[in-house]
Design an enzyme around this catalytic site. Structure first.
Site, short mmCIF file in Angstrom:
data_model
loop_
_atom_site.label_atom_id
_atom_site.label_comp_id
_atom_site.label_asym_id
_atom_site.label_seq_id
_atom_site.Cartn_x
_atom_site.Cartn_y
_atom_site.Cartn_z
N CYS A 3 0.87 -1.30 -0.06
CA CYS A 3 0.16 -0.25 -0.05
C CYS A 3 0.81 1.28 0.00
CB CYS A 3 -0.93 -0.02 1.29
SG CYS A 3 -2.67 1.01 0.90
N GLN A 47 3.79 2.85 -2.71
CA GLN A 47 4.14 4.36 -3.05
C GLN A 47 5.45 4.88 -2.79
OE1 GLN A 47 0.71 6.10 -1.33
NE2 GLN A 47 -0.76 4.77 -2.42
N PHE A 103 -4.25 7.23 -3.06
CA PHE A 103 -3.16 7.82 -4.04
C PHE A 103 -2.56 6.52 -4.80
CE2 PHE A 103 -3.49 11.06 -0.77
CZ PHE A 103 -3.21 12.11 -1.58
N HIS A 151 -3.83 -5.13 0.26
CA HIS A 151 -3.43 -5.75 1.68
C HIS A 151 -3.57 -7.33 1.53
CE1 HIS A 151 -3.35 -2.00 3.99
NE2 HIS A 151 -4.38 -1.70 3.02
N GLU A 156 -2.37 -9.15 3.74
CA GLU A 156 -2.72 -9.76 5.15
C GLU A 156 -4.32 -10.00 5.45
OE1 GLU A 156 -4.09 -5.83 5.49
OE2 GLU A 156 -2.32 -6.58 4.54
#
Length: 373
Positions: A254, A258, A299, A348, A350
């Protein structure tokens, strides 16, 4: 006893409803999430810091709240918007109601509004500043306060959600590797997923220096999810450049994706309304497989999808893309021999909350540290 409440967006659109959770006044960026379950994980995700979250699923709170599913030590959302809160929570793991939890932590929310209309408005106009109040019920007055709030663009928030002190999550079973995880807003489940694979995880603050990272003598580097505008995150980007220069295996999730993009010389930009929910389809361009993913980001990395990029550390390419809007969902760095040196994803793996389609990425990180990629 519920009170009248008002939600006002920065473009003047207003929704009248009933208070849910604490009473008072709150401000943040209005966003929506499409998950039909997992609201406890959503509320406690540090990536939602300074955001007013709208649940598109109409019925929220039916399974209550428990003591096992929190993704951090507190609720991070700035405000909460639901259509139809459960009158009674019913689940064998529940210890209290969602309303009680919101009230106890001072989270101002609103219920009884048309969340479909709000979601359509945000999809058409984009995420924007908003306010929820049980005190200022005049839309014009609340709008004035909303317009005084800072926008999410340019917000450097990782330092506000990171851990203050380093801590260690021990490997489960035999220890195989040591990893430094830079906490930009890390979720509890992430180091657990690594620990399950024999990784001892040293979670360090977002401000950790290169010397502090190297002192751990890590086999790999991880950077977590987190809130804010990645264009403002200078220290983690500089730190990652130094670590890539030293050939340290890297995995980012995530916000970590970036930061990886910025370290490789790529830009980032703000999405119109972002990707939030647990049903986002992503194509792994390496394997050709499609996975349904859990996402929470406003973003994205600006990278050419069909071309490679030469960097000081190797060749970078887009490894994953969103099948909804073709946004970059992952990056991969390879050396001159074609071996993978580092990789990241925008979602994600997880699975907290969310599907388990992407759990293989933690295994891929292990393979990277073993030198088998």
């Amino acid at each position: 006893m519920s009170q009248n409440a008002l939600l006002v967006l920065e473009d003047g659109r207003a929704f009248a409803g009933t208070s849910y959770g604490a009473t008072g006044e709150t401000f943040g960026e209005a966003v929506f999430t499409t998950g039909m379950t997992g609201y406890q994980e959503t509320l406690t995700d540090p990536s939602y810091h300074r955001q007013i979250v709208t649940q598109t699923a109409p019925h929220i709170g039916n399974t209550g709240v428990n003591d096992e599913d929190d993704e951090s030590q507190k609720i991070w959302v700035a405000g909460y918007v639901v259509r139809d809160p459960a009158r009674v929570s019913s689940n064998w793991r529940a210890t209290r109601s969602l309303d009680e939890q919101l009230t106890a932590q001072g989270i101002v929310g609103i219920s009884g509004i048309d969340t479909r209309a709000l979601t359509r408005h945000l999809r058409e106009r984009g995420a924007m500043r908003a306010g929820i109040s049980t005190e200022t019920l005049d839309p014009a007055e609340l709008l004035k306060k909303v317009l005084e709030q800072p926008p999410m663009t340019g917000a450097d928030l990782a330092s506000e959600v990171t851990t203050f002190e380093p801590y260690v999550v021990a490997a489960q079973g035999e220890k195989r590797f040591t990893v430094v995880a830079l906490d930009l807003g890390i979720k509890t489940m992430t180091p657990k997923r690594m620990a399950e694979r024999g990784i001892e995880v040293h979670v360090l603050p977002a401000t950790a220096s290169l010397e502090e990272v190297l002192a751990v003598n890590p086999d790999g580097i991880f950077m977590s999810n987190g809130p804010g505008d990645p264009a403002t995150t200078e220290h983690p980007t500089t730190l990652l450049k130094e670590l890539l220069q030293r050939g340290k295996p890297y995995f980012g999730i995530c916000f970590g994706n970036q930061v990886f993009g910025r370290a490789l010389g790529l830009g980032t930009f703000k999405l119109k309304y972002g990707h939030r929910g647990i049903n986002q389809p992503v194509l792994d361009r390496v394997t050709g497989k499609v996975e349904i993913t859990s996402q929470n980001h406003g973003f994205a990395v600006d990278a050419p999808i069909e071309e490679t990029v030469q960097t000081p550390y190797g060749t970078a390419e887009v490894s994953h893309v969103s099948l909804n809007d073709n946004v970059v969902e992952g990056l991969r760095l390879t050396g001159t021999d074609g071996r993978v040196l580092a990789f990241s994803v925008q979602y994600h793996p997880e699975a907290a909350a969310g599907p388990h389609d992407s759990a293989y990425l933690f295994d891929r990180f292990v393979e990277l540290m073993e030198g088998r990629n």
